[in-house]
Motif scaffolding. Structure first.
Motif, PDB file in Angstrom:
ATOM      1  N   GLU A 130       0.828  -1.202   0.000  1.00 50.30           N
ATOM      2  CA  GLU A 130       0.000   0.000   0.000  1.00 50.30           C
ATOM      3  C   GLU A 130       0.869   1.261   0.000  1.00 50.30           C
ATOM      4  OE1 GLU A 130      -0.443  -2.622   1.775  1.00 50.30           O
ATOM      5  OE2 GLU A 130      -2.531  -3.288   1.607  1.00 50.30           O
ATOM      6  N   GLU A 131       2.011   1.214   0.713  1.00 46.41           N
ATOM      7  CA  GLU A 131       2.901   2.381   0.740  1.00 46.41           C
ATOM      8  C   GLU A 131       3.507   2.640  -0.633  1.00 46.41           C
ATOM      9  OE1 GLU A 131       5.171   2.729   4.825  1.00 46.41           O
ATOM     10  OE2 GLU A 131       4.982   0.628   4.271  1.00 46.41           O
ATOM     11  N   GLN A 132       3.896   1.573  -1.316  1.00 47.31           N
ATOM     12  CA  GLN A 132       4.456   1.741  -2.658  1.00 47.31           C
ATOM     13  C   GLN A 132       3.401   2.259  -3.628  1.00 47.31           C
ATOM     14  OE1 GLN A 132       5.895  -2.272  -3.033  1.00 47.31           O
ATOM     15  NE2 GLN A 132       8.002  -1.695  -2.547  1.00 47.31           N
ATOM     16  N   MET A 133       2.168   1.801  -3.474  1.00 50.02           N
ATOM     17  CA  MET A 133       1.090   2.317  -4.318  1.00 50.02           C
ATOM     18  C   MET A 133       0.891   3.808  -4.086  1.00 50.02           C
ATOM     19  SD  MET A 133      -1.738  -0.719  -4.074  1.00 50.02           S
ATOM     20  CE  MET A 133      -1.286  -2.426  -4.398  1.00 50.02           C
ATOM     21  N   GLY A 134       1.002   4.228  -2.833  1.00 48.86           N
ATOM     22  CA  GLY A 134       0.887   5.654  -2.547  1.00 48.86           C
ATOM     23  C   GLY A 134       1.970   6.463  -3.229  1.00 48.86           C
ATOM     24  N   LEU A 135       3.211   5.936  -3.224  1.00 45.75           N
ATOM     25  CA  LEU A 135       4.299   6.615  -3.939  1.00 45.75           C
ATOM     26  C   LEU A 135       3.988   6.728  -5.426  1.00 45.75           C
ATOM     27  CD1 LEU A 135       7.537   5.050  -2.375  1.00 45.75           C
ATOM     28  CD2 LEU A 135       6.836   7.447  -2.256  1.00 45.75           C
ATOM     29  N   LEU A 136       3.467   5.647  -5.997  1.00 46.85           N
ATOM     30  CA  LEU A 136       3.154   5.649  -7.430  1.00 46.85           C
ATOM     31  C   LEU A 136       2.064   6.656  -7.754  1.00 46.85           C
ATOM     32  CD1 LEU A 136       3.208   1.786  -8.023  1.00 46.85           C
ATOM     33  CD2 LEU A 136       4.842   3.429  -8.941  1.00 46.85           C
ATOM     34  N   TRP A 137       1.016   6.688  -6.944  1.00 50.35           N
ATOM     35  CA  TRP A 137      -0.101   7.597  -7.224  1.00 50.35           C
ATOM     36  C   TRP A 137       0.283   9.060  -7.003  1.00 50.35           C
ATOM     37  CZ3 TRP A 137      -3.529   3.571  -4.480  1.00 50.35           C
ATOM     38  CH2 TRP A 137      -4.128   2.736  -5.440  1.00 50.35           C
ATOM     39  N   ARG A 138       1.272   9.316  -6.178  1.00 45.03           N
ATOM     40  CA  ARG A 138       1.760  10.688  -6.053  1.00 45.03           C
ATOM     41  C   ARG A 138       2.486  11.113  -7.316  1.00 45.03           C
ATOM     42  NH1 ARG A 138       5.155  10.595  -0.713  1.00 45.03           N
ATOM     43  NH2 ARG A 138       6.141  12.349  -1.792  1.00 45.03           N
ATOM     44  N   THR A 139       2.935  10.150  -8.105  1.00 44.33           N
ATOM     45  CA  THR A 139       3.686  10.447  -9.330  1.00 44.33           C
ATOM     46  C   THR A 139       2.792  10.408 -10.557  1.00 44.33           C
ATOM     47  OG1 THR A 139       5.625   9.426  -8.301  1.00 44.33           O
ATOM     48  CG2 THR A 139       5.713   9.776 -10.669  1.00 44.33           C
ATOM     49  N   SER A 140       1.864   9.445 -10.628  1.00 47.17           N
ATOM     50  CA  SER A 140       0.963   9.295 -11.781  1.00 47.17           C
ATOM     51  C   SER A 140      -0.421   8.887 -11.293  1.00 47.17           C
ATOM     52  CB  SER A 140       1.487   8.229 -12.752  1.00 47.17           C
ATOM     53  OG  SER A 140       2.756   8.558 -13.258  1.00 47.17           O
ATOM     54  N   ALA A 141      -1.446   9.364 -11.972  1.00 47.19           N
ATOM     55  CA  ALA A 141      -2.814   9.017 -11.586  1.00 47.19           C
ATOM     56  C   ALA A 141      -3.149   7.573 -11.918  1.00 47.19           C
ATOM     57  CB  ALA A 141      -3.812   9.950 -12.274  1.00 47.19           C
ATOM     58  N   GLU A 142      -2.544   7.037 -12.966  1.00 44.60           N
ATOM     59  CA  GLU A 142      -2.845   5.670 -13.403  1.00 44.60           C
ATOM     60  C   GLU A 142      -1.558   4.978 -13.834  1.00 44.60           C
ATOM     61  OE1 GLU A 142      -6.392   3.476 -15.933  1.00 44.60           O
ATOM     62  OE2 GLU A 142      -5.576   5.356 -16.672  1.00 44.60           O
ATOM     63  N   PRO A 143      -0.736   4.539 -12.884  1.00 44.76           N
ATOM     64  CA  PRO A 143       0.501   3.836 -13.237  1.00 44.76           C
ATOM     65  C   PRO A 143       0.213   2.564 -14.026  1.00 44.76           C
ATOM     66  CG  PRO A 143       0.497   4.485 -10.923  1.00 44.76           C
ATOM     67  CD  PRO A 143      -0.888   4.701 -11.438  1.00 44.76           C
TER      68      PRO A 143
END
Length: 626
Positions: free
Chosen positions: A292-305
């Motif tokens: 979940e933490e890694q997903m948060g990092l991804l969503w801070r960078t892109s809306a739809e990784p």
């Protein structure tokens, strides 16, 4: 962490914006300002200005304006704290501590980080020495040129239990600190610590701020039990909160204008490197499913990784785990999409075999999260060959939609998943025809064999159907009304069968449904129920034409056993005849089908029909047609 205004102003006073921004934008002096091409949009004439005296940048093409902190936030997708921390390190400023204990911990972490930097330099030097020959040959084999080694901080850990330990202790390190940093292993039974990484190609792991927090190592010895080895959890490194390659991926998104697709998640270190060399902003988790933490990092960078997993079993299991973990976190403004590379290739293979352009193109062939979720649930249930399995899939889909915390998105997913379910198990007539076209186009040889395998009775029925379809069909429907127990035996087949006559199809559908709802019903009551459903006209037509077929199961005086046996044979022959006619019709309509082949098949059918001298389904050898 909180920063007061005085700290921020002092930080900006120590740094010249043109120095920081000039690392990513080529600037030229123009009077008291610097000018260059915009890093935020494509342009041929420079409209991007930097003013050191006022401490800001302004981009006329995009309208963006700010200081060095906001520039790093925009171009490298850093948070405010991450940007300030990066700049403070460059300016030589100590970050403000919230309390004495926090200050002590920060000082301790900084000391460990210094040893990580020295370890990386030592690994990098070994890669170019004689001891690193095997690692260099491996990189050459993988198509990674020497001028890229420094970009990704690659190195080599020699097969020496105390090589790194001796090198760092000589520079003043304490063995306990190196154990705490994850560089050494302290034996459980006591004894001297020794190097964790030995005979491995080394990959530095950076946190979001660009600091080395751990290492990953690939074994050079193929017999080594662990092909890849990551450093342990430490005060610097939290595996579930770190993504390999994140700082470089953010730079690619911000500077190289690859942000249209967003960030891509792949499985391994070499895959990340391959993608980043191709201009794709890629990262990788630490050998596990996304947290979940890694997903948060991804969503801070892109809306739809984009999640790119290998097509093998392990890769698809990782994709399934990610779907389950991400489902409760989805929101209208944040989701995932998926890519599976064709041919069993991973990104590194594709870059070497097909080039950067092919890899970028492949990464655009995405599947939305909703479709991946539907495919996963279908795979988990397996073949939908019973009503129970269909019901199980429907329940799973509804539960999956209910898992989404956002109420509006949960309802939308439920509508989509349930709709996809019914489209799968109850396809429309158009979808059925399309499926038949695909099947027949791809299986010409099997079509020919299928026509040869049709029984003589079915061929005779097919010949009669082409001349007068109603008598045979009417006879079968009359037989089903008279002997409704046969409907229960053949309900699954009859319920999906089409006679090519909409009125007959509706009548047959309601007949199957009525007998399913009520297991035992008399002939008269069954007819009454059908008339109540609006089938009075077609029932009269069936009565008029059924006698023409001279079907033995409709004759008076025949025993129940013989009648049912004869009706079963008639149904089987009718279904084969209908399938035969559909196959020939589809073959004739298929523009890709060889007309010579079709003519040959038609000739075979005609010859076989001429060869038939009699038929035992009907009383007469040839049906009388009026």
């Amino acid at each position: 962490m909180r920063f007061d205004e005085r700290f921020i102003e002092e930080l900006k006073a120590r740094l010249r914006p043109s120095d920081i921004i000039g690392r990513t934008v080529k600037l030229k002096r123009q009077g008291r300002e610097y000018v260059g091409l915009s890093p935020f949009s494509k342009e041929k004439s420079p409209s991007f200005f930097v003013n050191d005296d006022k401490g800001f940048f302004h981009d006329f093409s995009s309208g963006k304006h700010g200081d060095v902190i906001s520039f790093l936030q925009e171009t490298e997708r850093l948070s405010f704290v991450e940007a300030v921390s990066r700049l403070a390190a460059e300016a030589g400023m100590q970050l403000p501590a919230e309390d004495p204990q926090a200050a002590e911990r920060e000082q301790k972490r900084q000391g460990l980080a210094d040893w990580m930097d020295l370890a990386q330099k030592w690994f990098a030097a070994n890669l170019r020495r004689n001891v690193g020959k095997a690692a260099r040959e491996y990189l050459e084999k993988r198509g990674l040129p020497e001028d890229q080694w420094e970009r990704f901080g690659l190195g080599y850990a020699p097969n020496d239990r105390e090589g790194l330990k001796a090198a760092l202790i000589q520079r003043g390190a304490r063995p306990g600190d190196l154990v705490e940093a994850g560089l050494l292993i302290a034996p459980e039974g006591g004894g001297q610590p020794y190097d964790r990484f030995r005979d491995r190609l080394m990959f530095p792991i950076l946190d979001a701020r660009g600091r080395i927090v751990s290492f990953g190592g690939r074994a050079m010895n193929p017999d080594d039990r662990a092909k890849y080895l990551n450093g342990p959890e430490t005060s610097l490194f939290h595996k579930g909160a770190t993504l390999y390659g994140l700082p470089e991926a953010r730079r690619i998104l911000g500077v190289e204008k690859r942000g249209e697709q967003g960030i891509v998640v792949v499985e391994g270190y070499m895959d990340v490197i391959a993608c980043q060399r191709a201009g794709i902003a890629a990262v990788a988790p630490m050998g596990t499913a996304l947290t979940e933490e890694q997903m948060g990092l991804l969503w801070r960078t892109s809306a739809e990784p984009t999640l790119c997993f290998d097509g093998d079993g392990a890769g698809q299991r990782a994709a399934a785990r990610t779907v389950e973990r991400a489902l409760p976190l989805l929101k209208p403004e944040r989701s995932f999409q998926f890519v599976t590379l064709s041919g069993g290739l991973d990104p590194d293979d594709m870059l070497r075999e097909k080039g950067a352009a092919a890899l970028r193109e492949a990464m655009q062939q995405t599947v939305p999260f909703s479709k991946k979720l539907f495919e996963k649930e279908c795979f988990d249930v397996g073949a939908l060959d019973t009503p129970e399995k269909e019901a199980s899939l429907l329940v799973r889909l509804r539960k999956a939609a209910a898992t989404i915390a956002d109420p509006d998105l949960s309802k939308t997913y439920k509508d989509y998943l349930v709709g996809a379910f019914y489209q799968l198990v109850r396809p429309t007539e158009q979808e059925k025809k399309q499926a038949h076209r695909v099947i027949y186009r791809d299986r010409k040889a099997r079509q020919a064999q299928a026509i040869m395998d049709v029984t003589p009775e079915a061929r005779l029925a097919a010949k009669s159907l082409s001349q007068a379809p109603k008598p045979i069909m009417s006879a079968v429907i009359e037989g089903l009304i008279s002997y409704p127990s046969i409907i229960s035996e053949r309900a699954e087949v009859l319920g999906t069968q089409s006679f090519g006559d909409p009125d007959l199809d509706r009548l047959l559908g309601d007949l199957v449904r009525i007998t399913y709802d009520v297991s035992s019903m008399s002939d008269g009551l069954l007819r009454s129920r059908l008339r109540a459903l609006g089938h009075d006209g077609i029932l009269k037509r069936v009565d008029r034409t059924a006698s023409i077929a001279h079907a033995p199961f409709l004759e008076t005086g025949i025993s129940l056993e013989e009648a049912e046996k004869s009706l079963r044979r008639a149904i089987d022959a009718l279904l084969q005849a209908l399938a035969l006619n559909r196959a020939l019709t589809e073959l004739k309509r298929d523009a890709d089908f060889d007309l010579v082949t079709f003519g040959g098949l038609k000739g075979q059918r005609d010859a076989l029909e001429r060869y038939i001298s009699s038929g035992e389904i009907w009383t007469d050898s040839e049906m009388t047609v009026h």
